[in-house]
Design a protein around this motif. Structure first.
Motif, PDB file in Angstrom:
ATOM      1  N   ALA A  62       0.857  -1.189   0.000  1.00  0.00           N
ATOM      2  CA  ALA A  62       0.000   0.000   0.000  1.00  0.00           C
ATOM      3  C   ALA A  62       0.884   1.226   0.000  1.00  0.00           C
ATOM      4  O   ALA A  62       2.011   1.192   0.489  1.00  0.00           O
ATOM      5  CB  ALA A  62      -0.905   0.011   1.224  1.00  0.00           C
ATOM      6  N   SER A  63       0.380   2.297  -0.565  1.00  0.00           N
ATOM      7  CA  SER A  63       1.179   3.518  -0.552  1.00  0.00           C
ATOM      8  C   SER A  63       0.375   4.758  -0.213  1.00  0.00           C
ATOM      9  O   SER A  63       0.912   5.719   0.315  1.00  0.00           O
ATOM     10  CB  SER A  63       1.861   3.719  -1.909  1.00  0.00           C
ATOM     11  OG  SER A  63       0.886   3.848  -2.924  1.00  0.00           O
ATOM     12  N   ARG A  64      -0.942   4.755  -0.470  1.00  0.00           N
ATOM     13  CA  ARG A  64      -1.745   5.963  -0.292  1.00  0.00           C
ATOM     14  C   ARG A  64      -2.589   5.848   0.961  1.00  0.00           C
ATOM     15  O   ARG A  64      -3.374   4.915   1.124  1.00  0.00           O
ATOM     16  CB  ARG A  64      -2.632   6.217  -1.512  1.00  0.00           C
ATOM     17  CG  ARG A  64      -1.842   6.398  -2.810  1.00  0.00           C
ATOM     18  CD  ARG A  64      -2.719   6.902  -3.942  1.00  0.00           C
ATOM     19  NE  ARG A  64      -3.161   8.269  -3.677  1.00  0.00           N
ATOM     20  CZ  ARG A  64      -4.424   8.642  -3.561  1.00  0.00           C
ATOM     21  NH1 ARG A  64      -5.397   7.755  -3.665  1.00  0.00           N
ATOM     22  NH2 ARG A  64      -4.749   9.897  -3.339  1.00  0.00           N
ATOM     23  N   VAL A  65      -2.411   6.826   1.873  1.00  0.00           N
ATOM     24  CA  VAL A  65      -3.084   6.804   3.170  1.00  0.00           C
ATOM     25  C   VAL A  65      -3.907   8.071   3.336  1.00  0.00           C
ATOM     26  O   VAL A  65      -3.388   9.184   3.142  1.00  0.00           O
ATOM     27  CB  VAL A  65      -2.071   6.701   4.331  1.00  0.00           C
ATOM     28  CG1 VAL A  65      -2.798   6.605   5.671  1.00  0.00           C
ATOM     29  CG2 VAL A  65      -1.136   5.517   4.140  1.00  0.00           C
ATOM     30  N   ALA A  66      -5.174   7.908   3.722  1.00  0.00           N
ATOM     31  CA  ALA A  66      -6.010   9.041   4.109  1.00  0.00           C
ATOM     32  C   ALA A  66      -6.055   9.118   5.618  1.00  0.00           C
ATOM     33  O   ALA A  66      -6.272   8.112   6.301  1.00  0.00           O
ATOM     34  CB  ALA A  66      -7.430   8.873   3.567  1.00  0.00           C
ATOM     35  N   LEU A 106       4.086   8.517   8.947  1.00  0.00           N
ATOM     36  CA  LEU A 106       3.947   7.726   7.726  1.00  0.00           C
ATOM     37  C   LEU A 106       4.672   8.379   6.546  1.00  0.00           C
ATOM     38  O   LEU A 106       5.337   7.697   5.756  1.00  0.00           O
ATOM     39  CB  LEU A 106       2.468   7.532   7.397  1.00  0.00           C
ATOM     40  CG  LEU A 106       1.715   6.571   8.323  1.00  0.00           C
ATOM     41  CD1 LEU A 106       0.220   6.706   8.140  1.00  0.00           C
ATOM     42  CD2 LEU A 106       2.168   5.124   8.067  1.00  0.00           C
ATOM     43  N   ARG A 107       4.556   9.691   6.451  1.00  0.00           N
ATOM     44  CA  ARG A 107       5.234  10.388   5.354  1.00  0.00           C
ATOM     45  C   ARG A 107       6.747  10.237   5.474  1.00  0.00           C
ATOM     46  O   ARG A 107       7.453  10.112   4.454  1.00  0.00           O
ATOM     47  CB  ARG A 107       4.843  11.872   5.355  1.00  0.00           C
ATOM     48  CG  ARG A 107       5.452  12.670   4.208  1.00  0.00           C
ATOM     49  CD  ARG A 107       4.992  12.142   2.870  1.00  0.00           C
ATOM     50  NE  ARG A 107       5.715  12.766   1.756  1.00  0.00           N
ATOM     51  CZ  ARG A 107       6.031  12.137   0.640  1.00  0.00           C
ATOM     52  NH1 ARG A 107       5.683  10.870   0.453  1.00  0.00           N
ATOM     53  NH2 ARG A 107       6.682  12.759  -0.305  1.00  0.00           N
ATOM     54  N   ALA A 108       7.246  10.222   6.707  1.00  0.00           N
ATOM     55  CA  ALA A 108       8.689  10.051   6.918  1.00  0.00           C
ATOM     56  C   ALA A 108       9.182   8.708   6.395  1.00  0.00           C
ATOM     57  O   ALA A 108      10.366   8.553   6.070  1.00  0.00           O
ATOM     58  CB  ALA A 108       9.013  10.186   8.410  1.00  0.00           C
ATOM     59  N   GLU A 109       8.269   7.725   6.276  1.00  0.00           N
ATOM     60  CA  GLU A 109       8.629   6.394   5.750  1.00  0.00           C
ATOM     61  C   GLU A 109       8.287   6.255   4.278  1.00  0.00           C
ATOM     62  O   GLU A 109       8.355   5.152   3.722  1.00  0.00           O
ATOM     63  CB  GLU A 109       7.908   5.312   6.559  1.00  0.00           C
ATOM     64  CG  GLU A 109       8.383   5.222   7.997  1.00  0.00           C
ATOM     65  CD  GLU A 109       9.842   4.795   8.101  1.00  0.00           C
ATOM     66  OE1 GLU A 109      10.280   3.963   7.271  1.00  0.00           O
ATOM     67  OE2 GLU A 109      10.547   5.299   8.994  1.00  0.00           O
ATOM     68  N   GLY A 110       7.875   7.359   3.631  1.00  0.00           N
ATOM     69  CA  GLY A 110       7.670   7.332   2.198  1.00  0.00           C
ATOM     70  C   GLY A 110       6.252   7.107   1.722  1.00  0.00           C
ATOM     71  O   GLY A 110       6.012   7.051   0.512  1.00  0.00           O
ATOM     72  N   ARG A 135      11.618  11.688  13.748  1.00  0.00           N
ATOM     73  CA  ARG A 135      11.185  10.792  12.673  1.00  0.00           C
ATOM     74  C   ARG A 135      11.265  11.489  11.315  1.00  0.00           C
ATOM     75  O   ARG A 135      11.512  10.842  10.302  1.00  0.00           O
ATOM     76  CB  ARG A 135       9.751  10.313  12.925  1.00  0.00           C
ATOM     77  CG  ARG A 135       9.620   9.273  14.021  1.00  0.00           C
ATOM     78  CD  ARG A 135       8.170   8.846  14.200  1.00  0.00           C
ATOM     79  NE  ARG A 135       8.058   7.814  15.225  1.00  0.00           N
ATOM     80  CZ  ARG A 135       7.487   6.625  15.050  1.00  0.00           C
ATOM     81  NH1 ARG A 135       6.967   6.310  13.869  1.00  0.00           N
ATOM     82  NH2 ARG A 135       7.425   5.753  16.026  1.00  0.00           N
ATOM     83  N   ALA A 136      11.020  12.786  11.331  1.00  0.00           N
ATOM     84  CA  ALA A 136      11.068  13.557  10.086  1.00  0.00           C
ATOM     85  C   ALA A 136      12.462  14.135   9.827  1.00  0.00           C
ATOM     86  O   ALA A 136      12.642  14.919   8.885  1.00  0.00           O
ATOM     87  CB  ALA A 136      10.039  14.679  10.145  1.00  0.00           C
ATOM     88  N   GLY A 137      13.422  13.764  10.668  1.00  0.00           N
ATOM     89  CA  GLY A 137      14.779  14.266  10.503  1.00  0.00           C
ATOM     90  C   GLY A 137      14.942  15.713  10.914  1.00  0.00           C
ATOM     91  O   GLY A 137      15.844  16.411  10.435  1.00  0.00           O
ATOM     92  N   GLY A 173       5.610  17.766   2.359  1.00  0.00           N
ATOM     93  CA  GLY A 173       4.769  17.526   1.197  1.00  0.00           C
ATOM     94  C   GLY A 173       3.506  16.750   1.499  1.00  0.00           C
ATOM     95  O   GLY A 173       2.962  16.059   0.617  1.00  0.00           O
ATOM     96  N   ILE A 174       3.014  16.842   2.734  1.00  0.00           N
ATOM     97  CA  ILE A 174       1.755  16.192   3.098  1.00  0.00           C
ATOM     98  C   ILE A 174       0.604  17.085   2.647  1.00  0.00           C
ATOM     99  O   ILE A 174       0.524  18.246   3.042  1.00  0.00           O
ATOM    100  CB  ILE A 174       1.678  15.936   4.615  1.00  0.00           C
ATOM    101  CG1 ILE A 174       2.795  14.983   5.042  1.00  0.00           C
ATOM    102  CG2 ILE A 174       0.311  15.388   5.000  1.00  0.00           C
ATOM    103  CD1 ILE A 174       2.941  14.834   6.540  1.00  0.00           C
TER     104      ILE A 174
END
Length: 499
Positions: free
Chosen positions: A3-7, A22-26, A71-73, A243-244
């Motif tokens: 899966a790649s797209r999360v709402a 989640l965005r931090a993991e791509g 997590r986001a660096g 970029g969220i």
């Protein structure tokens, strides 16, 4: 499952935390928020020169927030700055006792001289109680918090039956465990009311909830510089940089599904949006009931996740300063156990509530015009009932009792000096945040009802539906909902490899 797209439904702190993790993991993440601003209950109102924090007022456990930025660096101090608050609390009693809670041992020891009896005994009891509370915090932090455990079976699997029986104090209630260790009635009331962090009753919550004082005594009490809403602004800035995609004023009306999986969301404007995974920052019961339309037979299985208390939230701007108040204050009921039973067992408005009172201008003078005060008053009250037995007039009558108590105990002639006011009832809280029956803190912590557990992060019905926020383990309060967002992301990462 790839899966790649999360709402993410809802931009409260839990939803923001899940989205960032989640965005931090791509993962591709989009957030849908029904209100025109980020933050959920972490909200703000500017009115007549005053700035009111409508939601959370206390910042604790900064390391949990720092971990989210890591997590986001990023470094949290580049987005959010904290100022220490001292004393932690000022406690007022009707008999005239005023006692402050200090992190500093010498100052705290001096405060205990105000109590009747032997100061050495009071100090010994306090240290013994804090040692016990520290043991509870450390054992629960090692698994329940850091591992993001969900429910009794994961608890048993992690700790083992022997360790639970030996190290986790679940047999007595929170109140009973305090009574075993503290002899002074005022100190008992103070430590019982640490349950305010999760909006529950010390008469029903399990003893291990006495871990809560440690989050202050060992890790400090803080204020977000510039106002609590600066935390929401800092997280929003981070999300933009990552970029969220965020959709504000985007009211989610349904989660769509295909068999045992969900496959997207629908909005009030009629648009449909497909997704591989859905994370709901909306509370569990309203999600199943209103977004999925589950039958009542299923909803009744969720009865153990009863809503925590609501509140009558009174924000006052005054044309004078009340130096009697510290930043955080509690004004105690003359019979606190009656207060707990009235609110949590009978579901009635209390005659004599314990009040939480915030005067943020002690730390941040910019929150009110010069020579003025900014005061939040919050008594805990029942969530909305199905029969609507508590009316708006009843809430207004409670407001009068609250102001009577304030004027009697610590803020003389308060009514005469009010120049602006905002009032939120449980009806407003439910409408603004879609919380379950206007609950402020998610799910009640009640040993008999739910063993102190909140709802699990993973849906029991749909394999790719997840939850975060105050109705989910580990529960309410800013650090806990931020932690829930991180831990739900960990579960998704473990079970749904990024396509």
């Amino acid at each position: 499952m790839q899966a790649s797209r999360v709402a993410v439904i809802g931009a409260g702190l839990g939803g923001m935390s899940a989205a960032i993790s989640l965005r931090a993991e791509g993962y591709e993440v989009e957030v849908f928020e029904k209100n025109p601003q980020m933050g959920g209950k972490l909200n703000v109102l500017e009115q007549d020169g005053f700035t009111f924090d409508l939601g959370p007022s206390i910042f604790t456990l900064p390391a949990i927030f720092e971990d989210l930025f890591k997590r986001a660096g990023k470094k949290m101090e580049d987005y959010v700055q904290l100022d220490s608050v001292t004393p932690h609390w000022r406690n007022f009693f009707e008999d005239g006792l005023v006692l402050d809670l200090f992190e500093e041992k010498d100052l705290m020891r001096r405060e205990l001289d105000k109590l009747p009896g032997d100061p050495e005994q009071h100090w010994k009891e306090l240290q013994g109680f804090l040692d016990y509370a520290r043991e509870q915090y450390e054992v629960l932090d090692s698994g329940y918090l850091k591992e993001g455990l969900d429910g009794l079976w994961e608890f048993l699997r992690h700790y083992g039956l022997g360790k639970i029986g030996r190290d986790i104090d679940y047999r007595p209630t929170m109140s009973e465990a305090i009574t075993q260790r503290i002899s002074d009635p005022a100190m008992r009331s103070i430590f019982e009311y640490f349950i305010k962090y999760v909006g529950s009753s010390a008469l029903a919550a399990p003893g291990y909830m006495n871990m809560m004082p440690i989050i202050q005594f060992d890790y400090g009490l803080w204020y977000v510089r510039g106002g609590m809403y600066k935390l929401a602004e800092g997280l929003t800035k981070l999300m933009e940089e990552m970029g969220i995609k965020v959709h504000l004023s985007a009211d989610v009306t349904a989660i769509t599904r295909d068999g045992k999986a969900v496959n997207g969301i629908a909005l009030a404007d009629g648009s449909a949006h497909p997704f591989d995974i859905v994370v709901s920052n909306m509370e569990v019961v309203p999600t199943y009931e209103k977004l999925l339309g589950e039958p009542q037979k299923f909803i009744r299985k969720l009865d153990k996740f009863k809503p925590a208390c609501s509140g009558l939230v009174i924000h006052l701007g005054t044309d004078r300063v009340y130096p009697e108040l510290a930043h955080h204050n509690f004004i105690f009921s003359q019979n606190q156990h009656k207060h707990f039973r009235t609110v949590f067992e009978k579901g009635q408005l209390p005659d004599d509530p314990t009040l939480y009172v915030v005067a943020p201008t002690r730390t941040d003078p910019s929150k009110a015009p010069a020579g003025c005060d900014n005061i939040k008053i919050l008594p805990h009250i029942p969530p909305l009932s199905d029969d609507g037995s508590i009316t708006h007039d009843d809430y207004l009558a409670l407001r009068e009792r609250v102001l009577d108590k304030m004027e009697r105990v610590c803020t003389p002639d308060l009514r005469k000096h009010i120049v602006t006011e905002d009032l939120l009832t449980p009806v407003d809280i439910e409408r603004m945040y879609r919380s379950n029956k206007g609950s402020i803190y998610g799910v009640v912590s009640d040993w008999k009802l739910n063993r102190g557990f909140k709802a699990p992060k993973t849906s029991t019905k749909y394999k790719n539906l997840y939850f975060c926020g105050g109705s989910i383990n580990p529960g309410g309060g800013m650090p806990m909902v931020v932690l829930s967002g991180q831990k739900v992301a960990d579960r998704i990462i473990a079970h749904h490899s990024r396509a």
